[in-house]
Structure formats: C-alpha cells, structure tokens
Design a protein around this motif. Structure first.
Motif, PDB file in Angstrom:
ATOM      1  N   TYR A   1      40.232  16.952  23.949  1.00 23.38           N
ATOM      2  CA  TYR A   1      39.804  17.092  25.340  1.00 23.38           C
ATOM      3  C   TYR A   1      39.076  15.822  25.781  1.00 23.38           C
ATOM      4  O   TYR A   1      37.870  15.683  25.553  1.00 23.38           O
ATOM      5  N   PRO A   2      39.759  14.921  26.427  1.00 25.47           N
ATOM      6  CA  PRO A   2      39.126  13.656  26.849  1.00 25.47           C
ATOM      7  C   PRO A   2      37.965  13.857  27.824  1.00 25.47           C
ATOM      8  O   PRO A   2      37.108  12.978  27.954  1.00 25.47           O
ATOM      9  N   ASN A   3      37.926  15.019  28.500  1.00 21.88           N
ATOM     10  CA  ASN A   3      36.850  15.243  29.479  1.00 21.88           C
ATOM     11  C   ASN A   3      35.598  15.842  28.847  1.00 21.88           C
ATOM     12  O   ASN A   3      34.601  16.075  29.533  1.00 21.88           O
ATOM     13  N   ALA A   4      35.620  16.105  27.542  1.00 19.80           N
ATOM     14  CA  ALA A   4      34.444  16.666  26.865  1.00 19.80           C
ATOM     15  C   ALA A   4      33.529  15.548  26.381  1.00 19.80           C
ATOM     16  O   ALA A   4      33.992  14.565  25.788  1.00 19.80           O
ATOM     17  N   GLN A   5      32.239  15.697  26.640  1.00 24.94           N
ATOM     18  CA  GLN A   5      31.242  14.718  26.206  1.00 24.94           C
ATOM     19  C   GLN A   5      30.163  15.438  25.387  1.00 24.94           C
ATOM     20  O   GLN A   5      29.815  16.583  25.701  1.00 24.94           O
ATOM     21  N   PHE A   6      29.647  14.738  24.368  1.00 22.06           N
ATOM     22  CA  PHE A   6      28.670  15.355  23.479  1.00 22.06           C
ATOM     23  C   PHE A   6      27.381  14.549  23.447  1.00 22.06           C
ATOM     24  O   PHE A   6      27.395  13.358  23.107  1.00 22.06           O
ATOM     25  N   TYR A   7      26.291  15.212  23.853  1.00 18.33           N
ATOM     26  CA  TYR A   7      24.963  14.597  23.855  1.00 18.33           C
ATOM     27  C   TYR A   7      24.150  15.185  22.697  1.00 18.33           C
ATOM     28  O   TYR A   7      24.357  16.326  22.278  1.00 18.33           O
ATOM     29  N   LEU A   8      23.196  14.395  22.247  1.00 17.99           N
ATOM     30  CA  LEU A   8      22.311  14.831  21.163  1.00 17.99           C
ATOM     31  C   LEU A   8      20.899  14.337  21.420  1.00 17.99           C
ATOM     32  O   LEU A   8      20.688  13.148  21.679  1.00 17.99           O
ATOM     33  N   VAL A   9      19.940  15.249  21.365  1.00 17.90           N
ATOM     34  CA  VAL A   9      18.519  14.929  21.511  1.00 17.90           C
ATOM     35  C   VAL A   9      17.791  15.417  20.267  1.00 17.90           C
ATOM     36  O   VAL A   9      18.006  16.550  19.815  1.00 17.90           O
ATOM     37  N   GLY A  10      16.926  14.583  19.712  1.00 12.87           N
ATOM     38  CA  GLY A  10      16.143  15.018  18.566  1.00 12.87           C
ATOM     39  C   GLY A  10      15.752  13.854  17.685  1.00 12.87           C
ATOM     40  O   GLY A  10      16.374  12.790  17.731  1.00 12.87           O
TER      41      GLY A  10
END
Length: 368
Positions: A216-225
C-alpha cells in the motif's frame, strides 16, 4: 495530612497521575514524591509537590543496589512520617511496601502491570511473587489496572486482604479532547507510541511497516518513543535504516504526542503486556481508531470491530492482517471508529473516577 508517593519515573507520574497530585494539593495535603532524578522532575516540582530524589536502577536486579533502596525507603519513612504512602511500579511496590509494613505506615500499592518476569514461569518470577505476597499483605488497598492482572495476582495470593480494580490511570478528557479526523489526501498514517524495546512490540511494528508499505503506497508509519539504553544498540541501526528508506518516520522522545496523534489516522499498540495502556486511552479520547495486542490492559480500551481491532501479540503477521483490514474500510468507517472510541472512554475511563477511588481508599486507610 501528608502523603508520600514512591515511584520510578517522574515523567510517567506527571503524564498519567498529574491530576491526582493536583487534587491532593487542592485538598491541602502535603504531597511529597520520592523519585529517581531526571530531566522530568521539574514538571512535578512546578505543581507544588516537594521532591526527594531517590536514585535506583529501574530495571536492574543487583541485590546490593536494591538493598540500598530498601534502606533508603526505611529512612525516608522515619524522617518524613507520612500519614499514608502510595507506591507505583515494581520496585517501589516491593521495597516501599515492605518498608511501610515494617514502619507500620498505612500504604496503598498500585500494580500497573505484571512485567515479563511475572508473566513467564521461572525462578525470578517465583521470587517476585513471594516478595509481592510479603510486601502487599498489610497494604490498605492493592489497586489493579485490568481484570487479567487482578485474577493472576489473586490466584497467586497477592492482594487478598483488600483489592480494587481501577480503569487504569484513566484519561483526562479535557486535556485530550476529541479532534476531527484529518484528511487522507496524502496517505493514511499509522502511529505507534512506545518505548523502543522488545516487550513493547517494536519488532512486530517494524516488520509490519515494511510489508504494508510494499503493498500500500499510501500507508505511512510513524513512531514516537525513546530508547531503553540496554536495547539501543539493537534497535537504533534498524530505525536508521528504515528511516533512510522512508518506511518509518521516527520522532524520538517528544512532548507534543497529542499533536502528532491528532494528525494520524490509526494508532497501533503491539505491546506484549500492559497494566492498562494510556496510549490507547488517549488515542480513543482524541477520536482515532486503534489496533492493539489482544492482551489484558489493551483489549479493555476498545470495542472489537467498532472502535478498533485486536491482533495476536508477538505476531507480526497478525498485525499485518489487522492493518490490511482497517485499510480495507472506507474513510468514513475509519472516522466512525474514532467516534466510537471516544464514546467508550467517556463512559468508562474518565480520570476523575481514579481520583475519587484514591480519596476513598486513603480515607479508609488513615481512619483505621
């Protein structure tokens, strides 16, 4: 009334129990917090709480160091002479609880989660259970944050004298208001807020991000921590590589988590165990659908299929399947899941309910 609070991390106390501290101060209670020194202590001090820096290893098992902590708590009780003591997390619960028992000071223990050692059979877990039985035996109340942890500990004869189930730490519904669902024009953003360590599911999240972004090219993954120092060497190279490939956007430790959460579409929490996940409560409060491990402390925060989806813990493929499921919904369906999540936390997890429970149990403890 003087209340002494023993805990292991200033930022956690501030983020999830600040309102309790403020309520004590408003009542005119002298409120003292013993906590290891770090850059977050100032936040607690600014509330008007008196701080006592009490250094110890949060995760170490050195018996000499832990013995020193126990002696420090004994001295602290003698010097401060509190009317009641509140303890949070394993070491303050164990060593603080035992010190209170010896000094005959009323105390309330909050079991915020079991942790790996207790959940997995072994010598260390057996020793901790024995210690917990001793430390909690004379507690005025043992608070649990989810039914699974409560049943486990009661079966092991911990907290049998008096226990009470809390809705976790609750969530401040005013500080975490509902936020309108953001546009999806530039993609669907998945966000994980967690400490960078294996038990929080970081490996499954990174693996799922790699698989999903291929499909899915429109999926983005963020990470905080933030990193745990003992795991930095393992995970920092992974994150640097995935960030360079634009598979993960890593924010590090930030103070504006609600802002990043509000700009995301789905919150993911792949933890192996929880007391009760504050991340998931705050995600639901701001109106975001959630994907969570099917474990005590996570499953209570959502309505399966209505405000989010559960997936098997320690299973990247199960997480991938859950992500595919939510990506298969329409924008309006994802938006409605967030609305349902907000209704769920409003009904059960208002932090004011936690404050009321503390006042009730403190009065019982000091009036015995």
């Amino acid at each position: 009334m003087k209340i002494l609070i023993l805990c292991n991390y200033a930022n956690g106390l501030y983020l999830f129990r600040k309102e309790i501290l403020e309520a004590f101060l408003e009542k005119g209670y002298e409120t003292v917090v013993a906590v290891p020194p770090d850059e977050n202590c100032g936040k607690i001090g600014d509330l008007g709480v008196r701080l006592i820096h009490t250094a110890f290893e949060r995760r170490g098992n050195n018996p000499i160091h832990d013995g020193k902590l126990f002696l420090r708590y004994l001295r602290l009780l003698k010097e401060e002479k509190p009317d009641v003591v509140l303890t949070y997390t394993i070491k303050p619960n164990l060593y603080g609880g035992l010190a209170c028992r010896i000094r005959k000071v009323p105390y309330l223990i909050n079991i915020t989660g079991l942790g790996t050692a207790l959940e997995q059979p072994g010598l260390l877990g057996s020793i901790l259970l024995i210690f917990y039985r001793i430390a909690a035996k004379k507690a005025s109340c043992v608070f649990f944050q989810n039914e699974g942890n409560r049943n486990f500990m009661l079966e092991k004869k911990v907290g049998l004298k008096k226990d009470r189930l809390l809705p976790g730490s609750g969530v401040n519904l005013k500080e975490h208001p509902f936020v309108p669902y953001p546009p999806e024009d530039e993609g669907i953003i998945f966000l994980a807020v967690l400490r960078i360590m294996k038990d929080k599911g970081i490996e499954e999240y990174l693996e799922a991000a790699q698989k999903i972004t291929e499909e899915y090219p429109n999926a983005q993954f963020y990470l905080v921590g933030e990193y745990e120092e003992e795991t930095r060497a393992r995970y920092e190279p992974m994150l640097e590589e995935l960030s360079a490939k634009e598979i993960i956007r890593y924010f590090g430790h930030i103070d504006n988590v609600p802002e990043v959460m509000a700009g995301s579409h789905v919150i993911v929490h792949p933890s192996y165990h929880e007391g009760l996940s504050n991340v998931l409560l705050e995600a639901a409060a701001c109106g975001r659908a959630v994907l969570a491990s099917d474990v005590p402390g996570c499953r209570e925060t959502l309505k399966q299929g209505e405000s989010g989806f559960l997936f098997a813990p320690k299973d990247a493929e199960s997480l991938v399947k859950a992500i595919r499921t939510i990506l298969g919904l329409t924008k309006e369906q994802r938006k409605e899941m967030g609305v349902m999540g907000r209704r769920h936390v409003e009904g059960i997890f208002d932090r004011n309910k936690v404050i009321e429970a503390y006042f009730e149990e403190i009065q019982k403890a000091v009036n015995k």
